[in-house]
Design an enzyme around this catalytic site. Structure first.
Site, PDB file in Angstrom:
ATOM      1  N   TRP A  10       0.819  -1.228   0.000  1.00 24.61           N
ATOM      2  CA  TRP A  10       0.000   0.000   0.000  1.00 24.61           C
ATOM      3  C   TRP A  10       0.843   1.265   0.000  1.00 24.61           C
ATOM      4  CZ3 TRP A  10      -3.943  -1.599   4.410  1.00 24.61           C
ATOM      5  CH2 TRP A  10      -4.789  -2.597   3.917  1.00 24.61           C
ATOM      6  N   GLU A  97      12.111   2.001  -3.518  1.00 25.27           N
ATOM      7  CA  GLU A  97      11.920   3.357  -2.970  1.00 25.27           C
ATOM      8  C   GLU A  97      12.754   3.541  -1.707  1.00 25.27           C
ATOM      9  OE1 GLU A  97       7.629   3.152  -2.968  1.00 25.27           O
ATOM     10  OE2 GLU A  97       7.692   3.150  -5.158  1.00 25.27           O
ATOM     11  N   GLU A 167      11.459  -6.420  -9.191  1.00 23.09           N
ATOM     12  CA  GLU A 167      10.738  -5.196  -9.530  1.00 23.09           C
ATOM     13  C   GLU A 167      11.638  -4.264 -10.320  1.00 23.09           C
ATOM     14  OE1 GLU A 167       7.256  -4.541  -6.628  1.00 23.09           O
ATOM     15  OE2 GLU A 167       8.999  -3.611  -5.743  1.00 23.09           O
ATOM     16  N   GLY A 173       5.128   2.028 -10.619  1.00 27.59           N
ATOM     17  CA  GLY A 173       4.297   3.226 -10.568  1.00 27.59           C
ATOM     18  C   GLY A 173       4.305   4.053 -11.841  1.00 27.59           C
ATOM     19  N   SER A 212       3.763  -2.077 -11.917  1.00 26.78           N
ATOM     20  CA  SER A 212       2.576  -1.814 -12.732  1.00 26.78           C
ATOM     21  C   SER A 212       1.818  -3.072 -13.121  1.00 26.78           C
ATOM     22  CB  SER A 212       2.937  -0.984 -13.970  1.00 26.78           C
ATOM     23  OG  SER A 212       3.492   0.264 -13.576  1.00 26.78           O
ATOM     24  N   GLY A 233       1.540  -2.518  -6.140  1.00 27.91           N
ATOM     25  CA  GLY A 233       1.432  -1.194  -5.533  1.00 27.91           C
ATOM     26  C   GLY A 233       0.071  -0.589  -5.829  1.00 27.91           C
TER      27      GLY A 233
HETATM   28  P1  PGA Z   1       3.225  -0.480  -8.679  1.00 28.82           P
HETATM   29  O1  PGA Z   1       4.237  -0.714  -7.450  1.00 28.82           O
HETATM   30  O2  PGA Z   1       2.398  -1.753  -8.771  1.00 28.82           O
HETATM   31  O3  PGA Z   1       2.428   0.703  -8.304  1.00 28.82           O
HETATM   32  O4  PGA Z   1       4.059  -0.284  -9.901  1.00 28.82           O
HETATM   33  C1  PGA Z   1       4.819  -1.956  -7.197  1.00 28.82           C
HETATM   34  C2  PGA Z   1       5.757  -1.848  -6.026  1.00 28.82           C
HETATM   35  O5  PGA Z   1       6.420  -0.818  -5.884  1.00 28.82           O
HETATM   36  O6  PGA Z   1       5.847  -2.788  -5.197  1.00 28.82           O
END
Ligand code: PGA
Length: 250
Positions: A10, A97, A167, A173, A212, A233
């Protein structure tokens, strides 16, 4: 046979009300998810609420980060024992991140991974390359380095009770998903790297794809032989969308 895991990340989203509604929606439809395991990784302050709403349900919960320290004078940090107190099953470590915005390096991620495992929770270890790294042709090198830090610190056996999430940073995102072939290639590389040290651990390792993933592209990604679920995400903030992904995972 590996059991897929779909986990919602989240991030820094939600409120008491929106989380109550989101979990209500997920619980309403979870009966239609047959074989996949499902979890949500919530902001720390909502873990109490999440645990109360999900206890006894098939949906597990976890956190998005944890301190590498056991306890003590670390203002603002959260210890693994605190997450255990709320019966967390999973803890995301090394999300891109955290790596890029908060300066977490491979050694710190490995230390967090070790803490989570030692506390009996399942770490979801995130690895992945930036766009620049992909364009420079060093995707495998970067992913191998990120994995190796954990292997060096903990040994290959540690991956028997862990999950890896591939990822690609450029897909997080951004709405730009890796193609099923691009993702499969890296997933197979990861499994192969582990298999070189321990075939049984590699065979049993759940490797999620993240970046995504959504209702419309989940099925083709999840159809790849080495993609065992997703770390979701944006699409995990919508119950119907999240459930579509969970159902596609089995
Ligand atoms: P996203 O993020 O699905 O919004 O691309 C995935 C994540 O960062 O775990």
């Amino acid at each position: 046979m590996r059991k897929s895991l779909v986990a919602g990340n989240w991030k820094m989203n939600g409120s008491r009300d929106s989380i109550r509604a989101l979990l209500g929606g997920i619980l309403d439809g979870i009966g239609e998810v047959n074989t996949a395991s499902v979890a949500v990784c919530a902001p720390f302050v909502y873990l109490q609420q999440v645990s109360e709403q999900l206890v006894g349900s098939p949906v597990a919960w976890g956190a998005q980060n944890v301190s590498e320290h056991e306890k003590g004078a670390f203002t603002g940090e959260i210890a693994v024992s605190m997450l255990q107190d709320f019966n967390c099953g999973y803890v995301i470590v090394g999300h891109s991140e955290r790596r890029s915005l908060y300066g977490e390096d491979d050694a710190l991620v490995a230390a967090k991974f070790a803490r989570v495992r030692a506390a009996g929770m399942t770490p979801i270890l995130c690895v992945g390359e930036t766009l620049e790294e992909r364009e420079a042709g060093i995707t495998e090198k970067v992913v191998a380095r990120q994995l190796q830090a954990v292997l060096d610190a903990e040994g290959v056996g540690a991956l028997a009770d862990a999950v890896v999430a591939y990822e690609p940073v450029w897909a997080i995102g951004t709405g730009k998903t890796a193609s099923p072939e691009q993702a499969q290639e890296v997933h197979a590389f990861i499994r192969g790297m582990i298999a070189a040290q321990d075939a049984a651990v590699a065979e049993g390792l759940v490797i999620q794809y993240g970046g995504s993933m959504k209702g419309t592209n989940a099925a083709e990604l999840l159809a790849q032989p080495d993609i065992d679920g997703g770390l979701i995400g944006g699409a995990s903030l919508d119950a119907a969308e999240f459930l579509t992904i969970c159902k596609a995972a089995g």
